[in-house]
Design a protein around this motif. Structure first.
Motif, PDB file in Angstrom:
ATOM      1  N   UNK A   5     -12.891  37.619  21.569  1.00  0.00           N
ATOM      2  CA  UNK A   5     -12.756  38.957  22.170  1.00  0.00           C
ATOM      3  C   UNK A   5     -13.074  40.057  21.156  1.00  0.00           C
ATOM      4  N   UNK A   6     -12.556  39.923  19.940  1.00  0.00           N
ATOM      5  CA  UNK A   6     -12.813  40.961  18.933  1.00  0.00           C
ATOM      6  C   UNK A   6     -14.270  40.910  18.466  1.00  0.00           C
ATOM      7  N   UNK A   7     -14.855  39.727  18.470  1.00  0.00           N
ATOM      8  CA  UNK A   7     -16.273  39.616  18.129  1.00  0.00           C
ATOM      9  C   UNK A   7     -17.130  40.320  19.172  1.00  0.00           C
ATOM     10  N   UNK A   8     -16.793  40.092  20.453  1.00  0.00           N
ATOM     11  CA  UNK A   8     -17.564  40.719  21.533  1.00  0.00           C
ATOM     12  C   UNK A   8     -17.364  42.235  21.565  1.00  0.00           C
ATOM     13  N   UNK A   9     -16.244  42.693  21.012  1.00  0.00           N
ATOM     14  CA  UNK A   9     -15.982  44.138  21.011  1.00  0.00           C
ATOM     15  C   UNK A   9     -16.759  44.850  19.899  1.00  0.00           C
ATOM     16  N   UNK A  10     -17.369  44.064  19.023  1.00  0.00           N
ATOM     17  CA  UNK A  10     -18.074  44.665  17.881  1.00  0.00           C
ATOM     18  C   UNK A  10     -19.556  44.827  18.182  1.00  0.00           C
ATOM     19  N   UNK A  11     -20.034  46.072  18.037  1.00  0.00           N
ATOM     20  CA  UNK A  11     -21.429  46.330  18.360  1.00  0.00           C
ATOM     21  C   UNK A  11     -22.398  45.489  17.550  1.00  0.00           C
ATOM     22  N   UNK A  12     -22.070  45.281  16.272  1.00  0.00           N
ATOM     23  CA  UNK A  12     -23.009  44.556  15.398  1.00  0.00           C
ATOM     24  C   UNK A  12     -23.049  43.050  15.698  1.00  0.00           C
ATOM     25  N   UNK A  13     -22.102  42.553  16.499  1.00  0.00           N
ATOM     26  CA  UNK A  13     -22.048  41.112  16.745  1.00  0.00           C
ATOM     27  C   UNK A  13     -22.238  40.745  18.210  1.00  0.00           C
ATOM     28  N   UNK A  14     -22.020  41.756  19.074  1.00  0.00           N
ATOM     29  CA  UNK A  14     -21.904  41.472  20.505  1.00  0.00           C
ATOM     30  C   UNK A  14     -23.050  40.639  21.054  1.00  0.00           C
ATOM     31  N   UNK A  15     -24.277  41.121  20.834  1.00  0.00           N
ATOM     32  CA  UNK A  15     -25.411  40.484  21.500  1.00  0.00           C
ATOM     33  C   UNK A  15     -25.563  39.014  21.090  1.00  0.00           C
ATOM     34  N   UNK A  16     -25.530  38.791  19.806  1.00  0.00           N
ATOM     35  CA  UNK A  16     -25.734  37.428  19.309  1.00  0.00           C
ATOM     36  C   UNK A  16     -24.633  36.488  19.809  1.00  0.00           C
ATOM     37  N   UNK A  17     -23.404  36.971  19.761  1.00  0.00           N
ATOM     38  CA  UNK A  17     -22.272  36.141  20.176  1.00  0.00           C
ATOM     39  C   UNK A  17     -22.316  35.882  21.684  1.00  0.00           C
ATOM     40  N   UNK A  18     -22.656  36.938  22.420  1.00  0.00           N
ATOM     41  CA  UNK A  18     -22.732  36.833  23.871  1.00  0.00           C
ATOM     42  C   UNK A  18     -23.772  35.778  24.272  1.00  0.00           C
ATOM     43  N   UNK A  19     -24.954  35.867  23.664  1.00  0.00           N
ATOM     44  CA  UNK A  19     -26.021  34.903  23.978  1.00  0.00           C
ATOM     45  C   UNK A  19     -25.566  33.479  23.652  1.00  0.00           C
ATOM     46  N   UNK A  20     -24.925  33.352  22.506  1.00  0.00           N
ATOM     47  CA  UNK A  20     -24.446  32.032  22.092  1.00  0.00           C
ATOM     48  C   UNK A  20     -23.449  31.474  23.106  1.00  0.00           C
ATOM     49  N   UNK A  21     -22.509  32.322  23.537  1.00  0.00           N
ATOM     50  CA  UNK A  21     -21.475  31.845  24.468  1.00  0.00           C
ATOM     51  C   UNK A  21     -22.082  31.448  25.810  1.00  0.00           C
ATOM     52  N   UNK A  22     -23.013  32.257  26.294  1.00  0.00           N
ATOM     53  CA  UNK A  22     -23.651  31.955  27.577  1.00  0.00           C
ATOM     54  C   UNK A  22     -24.364  30.600  27.489  1.00  0.00           C
ATOM     55  N   UNK A  23     -25.124  30.412  26.409  1.00  0.00           N
ATOM     56  CA  UNK A  23     -25.852  29.137  26.221  1.00  0.00           C
ATOM     57  C   UNK A  23     -24.882  27.967  26.106  1.00  0.00           C
ATOM     58  N   UNK A  24     -23.859  28.190  25.350  1.00  0.00           N
ATOM     59  CA  UNK A  24     -22.882  27.135  25.095  1.00  0.00           C
ATOM     60  C   UNK A  24     -22.227  26.673  26.405  1.00  0.00           C
ATOM     61  N   UNK A  25     -21.800  27.659  27.204  1.00  0.00           N
ATOM     62  CA  UNK A  25     -21.134  27.331  28.465  1.00  0.00           C
ATOM     63  C   UNK A  25     -22.125  26.633  29.404  1.00  0.00           C
ATOM     64  N   UNK A  26     -23.356  27.171  29.455  1.00  0.00           N
ATOM     65  CA  UNK A  26     -24.362  26.572  30.345  1.00  0.00           C
ATOM     66  C   UNK A  26     -24.621  25.126  29.943  1.00  0.00           C
ATOM     67  N   UNK A  27     -24.770  24.854  28.648  1.00  0.00           N
ATOM     68  CA  UNK A  27     -25.088  23.479  28.269  1.00  0.00           C
ATOM     69  C   UNK A  27     -23.883  22.552  28.465  1.00  0.00           C
ATOM     70  N   UNK A  28     -22.696  23.098  28.352  1.00  0.00           N
ATOM     71  CA  UNK A  28     -21.507  22.273  28.624  1.00  0.00           C
ATOM     72  C   UNK A  28     -21.461  21.884  30.111  1.00  0.00           C
ATOM     73  N   UNK A  29     -21.745  22.892  30.955  1.00  0.00           N
ATOM     74  CA  UNK A  29     -21.727  22.611  32.398  1.00  0.00           C
ATOM     75  C   UNK A  29     -22.817  21.611  32.765  1.00  0.00           C
ATOM     76  N   UNK A  30     -23.996  21.769  32.144  1.00  0.00           N
ATOM     77  CA  UNK A  30     -25.113  20.868  32.441  1.00  0.00           C
ATOM     78  C   UNK A  30     -24.748  19.436  32.042  1.00  0.00           C
ATOM     79  N   UNK A  31     -23.964  19.307  30.969  1.00  0.00           N
ATOM     80  CA  UNK A  31     -23.611  17.964  30.472  1.00  0.00           C
ATOM     81  C   UNK A  31     -22.542  17.290  31.335  1.00  0.00           C
ATOM     82  N   UNK A  32     -21.829  18.100  32.143  1.00  0.00           N
ATOM     83  CA  UNK A  32     -20.715  17.512  32.919  1.00  0.00           C
ATOM     84  C   UNK A  32     -21.182  16.736  34.160  1.00  0.00           C
TER      85      UNK A  32
END
Ligand code: G1P
Length: 297
Positions: free
Chosen positions: A270-297
């Motif tokens: 949450x604090x990472x996503x609240x930071x402008x300098x980190x938001x985009x990279x972290x957001x993209x990573x989380x989206x990919x991570x969740x998508x690949x986890x769901x694909x693996x299930x």
């Protein structure tokens, strides 16, 4: 007129066993959310609320905490020589006025109530705040500032309150309050870690308190309670029984339980996503991570 709250107690003596082995050599309060240690969040919140005297109740092995709030002359001059002004500025927040911080040792782990009581001589006959750094609260206006404002109107004692799921109630101090949607709730009692199913409500105390010197006095008189420890909740319950001047305060904000691993990880995201300098990279990573986890299930 209520007296201004200028002193705050930070109980930081806990051994942090839930985070072993990390906490073998690093105090739990120095563990970082993004790039600031837990304790920094609590200090900043207290400062914003007008606190000018900071009392740390520590124990053996907490030296890194004292160093953190000290000057670092070599580091500062090397950053200055390299023209790294932005980094120098980030160090500013760790500088405390001379004499603003006091350290008191809790010699034995006898519980939260005992830890707060260790600060009694420094508190004297004044109202004071208590902040538990494990509870990190993200809010537009800091939780303690919200409470100070409510306290200026109400006086008495004020404790941050949050609804918890019934099955979680036995992990908290639980408030006995009539059902109500008010922000400020007069308490009829308080019980520490009630046995499952016996809680008087689902309103839990969260680690922000504004307390009167009377509660400090009760702390010197209570007997061991839940878990065989001297509990802050039991001293507050005495104050309610004597004076009926204790209020639960529903704060606005998101609380993270950084005393637990899951809570700490959630806060980090949450604090990472609240930071402008980190938001985009972290957001993209989380989206990919969740998508690949769901694909693996
Ligand atoms: C402490 C208090 C408890 C409160 C909780 C909030 O418990 O004793 O009343 O509800 O903090 O985080 P602990 O988490 O130290 O067991």
């Amino acid at each position: 007129m209520t007296r201004k709250v200028t002193k705050a107690v930070f109980p930081v003596a806990g051994m942090g066993t839930r985070f072993l082995p990390a906490t073998k050599s690093v105090p739990k309060e120095i563990m970082t959310l993004v790039d600031r240690p837990l304790i920094q969040y609590a200090i900043d919140e207290a400062r914003e609320a007008g606190i000018t005297e900071f009392i740390f109740v520590t124990s053996r092995g907490k030296g890194a905490l004292e160093d953190y709030f000290d000057r670092a002359p070599e580091l500062e001059s090397s950053l200055r020589a390299k023209g790294k002004t932005a980094l120098l500025e980030t160090l500013e927040a760790t500088n405390m006025d001379s004499g603003a911080i006091a350290y008191v040792r809790q010699h034995q782990a006898l519980g939260l109530g005992h830890a707060v009581w260790c600060a009694r001589h420094l508190i004297g006959d004044e109202p004071f705040a208590v902040l538990l750094p494990d509870d990190v609260i993200a809010a537009e206006t800091g939780c303690l500032s919200q409470m100070v404002e409510a306290y200026a109107e109400t006086g008495g004692n004020m404790i941050a309150a949050m609804e918890v799921a019934p099955e979680k109630a036995s992990s908290y101090g639980i408030m006995d309050v009539p059902p109500s949607i008010s922000r400020v709730l007069p308490m009829q009692g308080m019980v520490e870690k009630p046995a499952p199913g016996t809680q008087p409500s689902n309103l839990a105390a969260i680690g922000r308190y504004i307390l009167s010197p009377d509660v400090m006095r009760h702390l010197g008189e209570i007997e061991p309670g839940a878990g065989g420890e001297l509990q802050l909740t039991d001293a507050i319950a005495r104050e309610i029984a004597e004076k009926k001047n204790v209020y639960g305060f529903r704060f606005e904000g998101q609380r993270y339980d950084c005393g637990s691993k899951a809570g700490f990880l959630q806060a980090t995201v949450a604090f990472g996503l609240a930071r402008e300098d980190l938001r985009q990279e972290l957001d993209e990573f989380l989206v990919d991570m969740v998508a690949s986890r769901h694909a693996a299930e």
